[in-house]
Design a protein around this motif. Structure first.
Motif: not given
Length: 116
Positions: A1-5, A71-86
């Motif tokens: 269903m997620c792919q169709e939408m 600018r990385h393209v995310l796909q369904d069910e990816d896991v992401i960790q953001i590292v911030k600037k100090k």
């Protein structure tokens, strides 16, 4: 269903902890896009300025974890960790001044001469 939408579910991973699979961030290719930048804007508008790099696990990554940019393209069910600037401190490089003394030598207080 997620792919169709055209919906993309992205899970967050805090540093040093397991990913949180209970509450995904849902992005849409039609309404905003599926870039890391769109993910950051979905969380908070000022987060994009503070991102140093992003670690990604999932089908959009070539290896685990992949070090990605905004600018990385995310796909369904990816896991992401953001590292911030100090946060920048005063001084340059490893020679940072942590004292409250005046920076110019002529402005410093004179010590009493040694008794001989």
């Amino acid at each position: 269903m997620c792919q169709e939408m055209g919906l993309v579910r992205v899970y967050t991973k805090p540093q040093g902890q397991q990913p949180d699979f209970t509450d995904p961030v849902v992005l849409s290719a039609d309404r905003g896009g599926c870039l890391v930048e769109d993910f950051c804007n979905h969380i908070h508008r000022s987060l994009v300025k503070d991102v140093k790099y992003v670690l990604v696990w999932g089908t959009s990554a070539r290896h685990y974890p992949q070090h990605c940019g905004i600018r990385h393209v995310l796909q369904d069910e990816d896991v992401i960790q953001i590292v911030k600037k100090k946060e920048k401190e005063g001084g340059r490089g490893r020679f940072k001044s942590h004292s409250t003394a005046p920076t110019r030598i002529s402005d410093r207080e004179k010590k009493a001469p040694l008794k001989t």
